[in-house]
Design a protein around this motif. Structure first.
Motif, PDB file in Angstrom:
ATOM      1  N   THR A   1       0.835  -1.212   0.000  1.00  0.00           N
ATOM      2  CA  THR A   1       0.000   0.000   0.000  1.00  0.00           C
ATOM      3  C   THR A   1       0.862   1.252   0.000  1.00  0.00           C
ATOM      4  OG1 THR A   1      -0.056   0.106   2.425  1.00  0.00           O
ATOM      5  CG2 THR A   1      -1.778  -1.198   1.337  1.00  0.00           C
TER       6      THR A   1
ATOM      7  N   THR B   1      -0.651   5.177  -6.411  1.00  0.00           N
ATOM      8  CA  THR B   1      -1.578   4.603  -5.438  1.00  0.00           C
ATOM      9  C   THR B   1      -2.857   5.427  -5.440  1.00  0.00           C
ATOM     10  OG1 THR B   1      -1.797   3.954  -3.108  1.00  0.00           O
ATOM     11  CG2 THR B   1      -0.622   6.003  -3.553  1.00  0.00           C
TER      12      THR B   1
ATOM     13  N   ARG C   1      -4.395   8.546  -0.421  1.00  0.00           N
ATOM     14  CA  ARG C   1      -3.208   8.277   0.397  1.00  0.00           C
ATOM     15  C   ARG C   1      -2.154   9.375   0.250  1.00  0.00           C
ATOM     16  NH1 ARG C   1      -2.927   1.889  -1.268  1.00  0.00           N
ATOM     17  NH2 ARG C   1      -4.677   1.197   0.041  1.00  0.00           N
TER      18      ARG C   1
ATOM     19  N   VAL D   1      -3.942  -3.894  -6.225  1.00  0.00           N
ATOM     20  CA  VAL D   1      -2.509  -3.732  -5.996  1.00  0.00           C
ATOM     21  C   VAL D   1      -1.737  -3.895  -7.312  1.00  0.00           C
ATOM     22  CG1 VAL D   1      -2.024  -6.173  -5.450  1.00  0.00           C
ATOM     23  CG2 VAL D   1      -0.612  -4.376  -4.459  1.00  0.00           C
TER      24      VAL D   1
END
Length: 571
Positions: free
Chosen positions: A383, A436, A440, A530
């Protein structure tokens, strides 16, 4: 630096000469103390060297022109070695001695003898952290004599060309080679792990810690490996002479230590040292055809994936025993306390029910949820949250410093501070961790915008889009897109190492004739988020979205200039 007191053999001393000698003794005895602790190896290092290189390395003599070219490319420094020659003062006069210097170096290359005077290193101790009277808390910085750099660079050029021409180095060795970078090792790793997660497999990464790897290289083993790889005859004699009778002196508190001989290791601070180490560790990957090795000099890491956790552990432990035998045979010390592993898996895949662990020599390795690999914090779910949090904290601290002085300085100086204190954290391997979810990156975006307002002298709530354009600064997501663009441009023009040759299917694989979109790439099919946030998926979309007139630029310099302008205009 000033060292007032040092504990040597359990006794505190403050005499400058004793401190200098104590440091030198410690630095030169580290390798021997580690070698003494190594258990007997069941194998000989020769057992791993199967088919020697048939071609032998030749040697070309140098010319005054090559001497001058090498001198021009040396970094500007005033660091003097034991010869007391200031490079910045010597460099302008190099043209006067280029001819005799070339003759002297050619004599060395022709006879295989390296002058002893250029094999003495000056060592400057630099404090790391911890107690200042603890000798182990100091790092030795090596400064070699000025003229030794010409010998080394000339031989480095010849050795590296030979190694490259015959593809001697392991393909996934990314350290200390032209055209390689840390981000390539990380892209390689990310691709492998996300592919396993996408296939609903468990994936394990073992991150080894080698104790003083460069300092503990065994000279006799290194010379045997050089011969195995094709460095023979006078060339091998030259390297034997280069490694023999090396010495060092520590300069501390203005006092020189006594001269100590160096029995192990590749010369620190040298041009040749890193390449010699790569050749020393090159056959490590031959220990296991099952595991996948990703190397960056002494950063050694292995990866393996399997649908069954029980089978994965069995195979990895079996192969790790072989790797441990290789380290012992090559007299490299593995620090098991600092060697750890990560079990990579998707959030949806439950942890294994079997209580099994990864071990080496019946010693269980520590399982961690995240670890630092090549300067990037990697977590078990990829992550990048840990790394983003680390970067945010470091940048926030530096923006705080900027906020206290920005109003006193002109904008040009503040811009320089931004690129010195903030950008290195935002830019380092950005195409890995910044690919990502936008959520985030929110905190990082806020901190970067604050820095931009400080540099521009704008109010706290000022709209930043025009400020980014005015200051010609890329946002975090644009830094990512810029790095992705550069990655694909290199891919398009074959500028990457051979390991990336078949990294992605190209549009040419579909069209037999030229089309407007011939420079595009096809994204890989993904089954998990992912895998979606990778160069092979999201990165491909980023590249394909770059206007064709930019993608087909004639060279990398023009491409980067055009892409940067395009991104700034899109703010």
């Amino acid at each position: 630096m000033l060292i007032e007191e040092l504990k040597i053999n359990g006794t505190n001393v403050n005499d400058a000469q004793l401190i200098a000698n104590g440091l030198n003794d410690f630095f030169t005895n580290i390798a021997q103390s580690l070698a003494d602790k190594l258990p007997p190896s069941p194998n000989n290092f020769n057992n791993y060297l199967k088919s020697p290189q048939q071609n032998s390395m030749g040697i070309l003599l140098t010319t005054p022109e090559e001497i001058l070219e090498i001198g021009r490319n040396f970094s500007k420094t005033r660091s003097k070695g034991v010869d007391d020659i200031d490079p910045s003062l010597a460099a302008p006069h190099l043209v006067r001695i280029a001819k005799p210097l070339a003759d002297i170096v050619n004599c060395s290359l022709s006879t295989g003898i390296v002058p002893e005077a250029i094999k003495i290193a000056k060592i400057v101790p630099i404090f790391k952290k911890g107690e200042k009277d603890n000798v182990s808390n100091y790092r030795p910085i090596s400064v070699l004599p000025y003229f030794s750099k010409f010998y080394e660079k000339l031989m480095y050029n010849r050795l590296s060309s030979f190694v490259k021409d015959y593809n001697i180095l392991y393909p996934s060795q990314h350290g200390f080679q032209q055209g390689h970078s840390t981000y390539m090792a990380l892209v390689n790793m990310q691709d492998m792990i996300t592919r396993a997660i996408d296939s609903n497999e468990y994936s394990v990464g073992v991150f080894f810690d080698l104790a003083k790897a460069f300092d503990t290289v065994d000279h006799s083993i290194l010379l045997k490996k050089l011969e195995y790889y094709g460095i023979r005859g006078i060339q091998l004699n030259w390297f034997a002479s280069y490694l023999d009778k090396r010495a060092q002196r520590v300069l501390c508190n203005g006092v020189w230590s006594e001269l100590n001989w160096i029995k192990y290791g590749v010369p620190q601070g040298s041009n040749l040292g890193p390449l010699l180490f790569l050749l020393y560790i090159n056959d490590l990957a031959k220990t296991s055809p099952t595991l996948y090795f990703i190397l960056f000099a002494d950063d050694t890491n292995i990866f393996y994936s399997h649908g069954s956790w029980m089978e994965l552990v069995r195979l990895v432990n079996l192969e790790l025993a072989k790797i441990n035998d290789w380290f012992a045979a090559n007299k490299l010390s593995l620090n098991l306390d600092k060697t750890n592993y990560i079990l990579f898996r998707s959030h949806r895949k439950p942890p294994p029910e079997e209580n099994l662990g990864i071990t080496i020599k019946d010693t269980p390795l520590t399982q961690v949820e995240s670890t630092r690999f090549l300067g990037v914090h990697i977590d078990q779910h990829l992550t990048w949250k840990v790394h983003i949090n680390e970067v945010s904290n470091k940048i926030a601290k530096n923006v705080g410093i900027l906020s206290r002085i920005a109003y006193l300085l002109p904008q040009s100086v503040n811009l320089n501070l931004y690129y010195a204190l903030i950008y290195p954290y935002l830019g380092y391997c950005n195409l890995i961790w910044a690919m990502t979810y936008p959520s985030r990156l929110i905190r990082l975006n806020i901190i970067q915008k604050r820095a931009i307002r400080l540099i521009a002298g704008a109010r706290k709530q000022a709209h930043t889009a025009p400020l980014f354009r005015e200051l010609k600064i890329l946002r975090i997501d644009q830094i990512r897109d810029f790095q992705v663009g550069e990655f694909f441009f290199r891919l398009e023009h074959g500028l990457h190492p051979p390991i990336f040759k078949d990294f992605l299917p190209h549009a040419y694989d579909i069209h037999s004739h030229y089309t407007r979109n011939a420079s595009t790439y096809r994204s890989v099919k993904v089954h998990s988020n992912v895998r979606l946030h990778t160069v092979k998926s999201q990165g491909t979309q980023t590249w394909n979205a770059i206007p064709p007139n930019i993608r087909i630029s004639n060279n990398l310099f023009i491409f980067k200039k055009r892409l940067r302008t395009h991104l700034l205009l899109s703010v």
